[in-house]
Design a protein around this motif. Sequence first.
Motif, PDB file in Angstrom:
ATOM      1  N   ASP A 291     -60.794  59.206 -21.226  1.00 45.14           N
ATOM      2  CA  ASP A 291     -60.247  58.617 -22.448  1.00 45.14           C
ATOM      3  C   ASP A 291     -58.722  58.749 -22.467  1.00 45.14           C
ATOM      4  OD1 ASP A 291     -60.449  57.302 -24.890  1.00 45.14           O
ATOM      5  OD2 ASP A 291     -60.853  59.143 -26.021  1.00 45.14           O
ATOM      6  N   ILE A 292     -58.220  59.878 -21.997  1.00 47.53           N
ATOM      7  CA  ILE A 292     -56.773  60.105 -21.951  1.00 47.53           C
ATOM      8  C   ILE A 292     -56.128  59.127 -20.977  1.00 47.53           C
ATOM      9  CG2 ILE A 292     -54.972  61.756 -21.277  1.00 47.53           C
ATOM     10  CD1 ILE A 292     -56.987  63.956 -22.318  1.00 47.53           C
ATOM     11  N   VAL A 293     -56.725  58.972 -19.816  1.00 44.00           N
ATOM     12  CA  VAL A 293     -56.194  58.036 -18.822  1.00 44.00           C
ATOM     13  C   VAL A 293     -56.152  56.619 -19.393  1.00 44.00           C
ATOM     14  CG1 VAL A 293     -56.665  56.947 -16.584  1.00 44.00           C
ATOM     15  CG2 VAL A 293     -56.846  59.430 -16.827  1.00 44.00           C
ATOM     16  N   ALA A 294     -57.155  56.267 -20.180  1.00 44.52           N
ATOM     17  CA  ALA A 294     -57.258  54.917 -20.734  1.00 44.52           C
ATOM     18  C   ALA A 294     -56.360  54.692 -21.949  1.00 44.52           C
ATOM     19  CB  ALA A 294     -58.709  54.624 -21.113  1.00 44.52           C
ATOM     20  N   THR A 295     -55.746  55.740 -22.478  1.00 49.24           N
ATOM     21  CA  THR A 295     -54.941  55.630 -23.693  1.00 49.24           C
ATOM     22  C   THR A 295     -53.462  55.762 -23.374  1.00 49.24           C
ATOM     23  OG1 THR A 295     -56.739  56.599 -25.000  1.00 49.24           O
ATOM     24  CG2 THR A 295     -54.556  56.589 -26.003  1.00 49.24           C
ATOM     25  N   ASP A 296     -52.726  54.669 -23.472  1.00 48.62           N
ATOM     26  CA  ASP A 296     -51.284  54.695 -23.292  1.00 48.62           C
ATOM     27  C   ASP A 296     -50.651  55.044 -24.638  1.00 48.62           C
ATOM     28  OD1 ASP A 296     -48.621  54.383 -22.709  1.00 48.62           O
ATOM     29  OD2 ASP A 296     -48.802  52.314 -22.015  1.00 48.62           O
ATOM     30  N   ALA A 297     -50.086  56.230 -24.703  1.00 47.70           N
ATOM     31  CA  ALA A 297     -49.539  56.721 -25.966  1.00 47.70           C
ATOM     32  C   ALA A 297     -48.292  55.967 -26.409  1.00 47.70           C
ATOM     33  CB  ALA A 297     -49.209  58.209 -25.842  1.00 47.70           C
ATOM     34  N   LEU A 298     -47.555  55.393 -25.488  1.00 46.95           N
ATOM     35  CA  LEU A 298     -46.263  54.814 -25.868  1.00 46.95           C
ATOM     36  C   LEU A 298     -46.378  53.686 -26.895  1.00 46.95           C
ATOM     37  CD1 LEU A 298     -44.365  55.086 -22.489  1.00 46.95           C
ATOM     38  CD2 LEU A 298     -44.425  56.680 -24.422  1.00 46.95           C
ATOM     39  N   PRO A 299     -47.293  52.716 -26.740  1.00 46.96           N
ATOM     40  CA  PRO A 299     -47.433  51.714 -27.807  1.00 46.96           C
ATOM     41  C   PRO A 299     -47.897  52.328 -29.136  1.00 46.96           C
ATOM     42  CG  PRO A 299     -48.509  50.956 -25.799  1.00 46.96           C
ATOM     43  CD  PRO A 299     -48.112  52.379 -25.578  1.00 46.96           C
ATOM     44  N   ILE A 300     -48.710  53.360 -29.048  1.00 41.99           N
ATOM     45  CA  ILE A 300     -49.175  54.030 -30.269  1.00 41.99           C
ATOM     46  C   ILE A 300     -47.998  54.711 -30.958  1.00 41.99           C
ATOM     47  CG2 ILE A 300     -50.662  55.882 -31.156  1.00 41.99           C
ATOM     48  CD1 ILE A 300     -52.588  55.176 -28.785  1.00 41.99           C
ATOM     49  N   LEU A 301     -47.160  55.393 -30.179  1.00 42.09           N
ATOM     50  CA  LEU A 301     -45.978  56.047 -30.750  1.00 42.09           C
ATOM     51  C   LEU A 301     -44.990  55.012 -31.279  1.00 42.09           C
ATOM     52  CD1 LEU A 301     -45.569  58.834 -28.063  1.00 42.09           C
ATOM     53  CD2 LEU A 301     -46.550  59.061 -30.358  1.00 42.09           C
ATOM     54  N   ASP A 302     -44.899  53.870 -30.601  1.00 41.80           N
ATOM     55  CA  ASP A 302     -44.038  52.790 -31.090  1.00 41.80           C
ATOM     56  C   ASP A 302     -44.542  52.235 -32.427  1.00 41.80           C
ATOM     57  OD1 ASP A 302     -42.418  53.056 -28.882  1.00 41.80           O
ATOM     58  OD2 ASP A 302     -43.238  51.303 -27.832  1.00 41.80           O
ATOM     59  N   SER A 303     -45.862  52.245 -32.618  1.00 43.00           N
ATOM     60  CA  SER A 303     -46.432  51.700 -33.856  1.00 43.00           C
ATOM     61  C   SER A 303     -46.020  52.508 -35.085  1.00 43.00           C
ATOM     62  CB  SER A 303     -47.958  51.606 -33.764  1.00 43.00           C
ATOM     63  OG  SER A 303     -48.553  52.884 -33.877  1.00 43.00           O
TER      64      SER A 303
END
Length: 143
Positions: free
Chosen positions: A99-111
């Motif tokens: 799940d971590i590999v599949a989750t790119d945090a950068l767009p989430i942090l940008d949101s």
Amino acid sequence: MNTTAAFDEIADNLSFLDDWEDRYRYIIELGGSLAPLTDEEHSADNKVHGCASQVWLVTESEPGEEGTILTFRGDSDAMIVRGLVAIVLALYSGRTAADIVATDALPILDSIGLREHLSTQRSNGLSAMVSRLRADAQVAVQA
């Protein structure tokens, strides 16, 4: 977006604050809530490269029904960066490696507007933290 309840709470709290000065104070408070690392954990192996401040991340794993579960702990020598560590850990810690590999945090942090309100150095450091945690998760997936 694939987030956690802990991260969603942080995002909600940030959305209630009117200006970025208040948000920075909140982020610093988040960093203050991190459990301290031991002297041994402040090691070169745990240090994140690519951060202007010193950042250490510790990865622990345990088997789970749906795959390896990773738990992360971290620290920094800078108060605001310690808060950024807390945000990234809230997003990733306690999830399966896949799940971590599949989750790119950068767009989430940008949101939540985070990276646009950081200096270039801090934004690069945040990206380095995300890359490190996802790399640790990739190793766990392949194991």
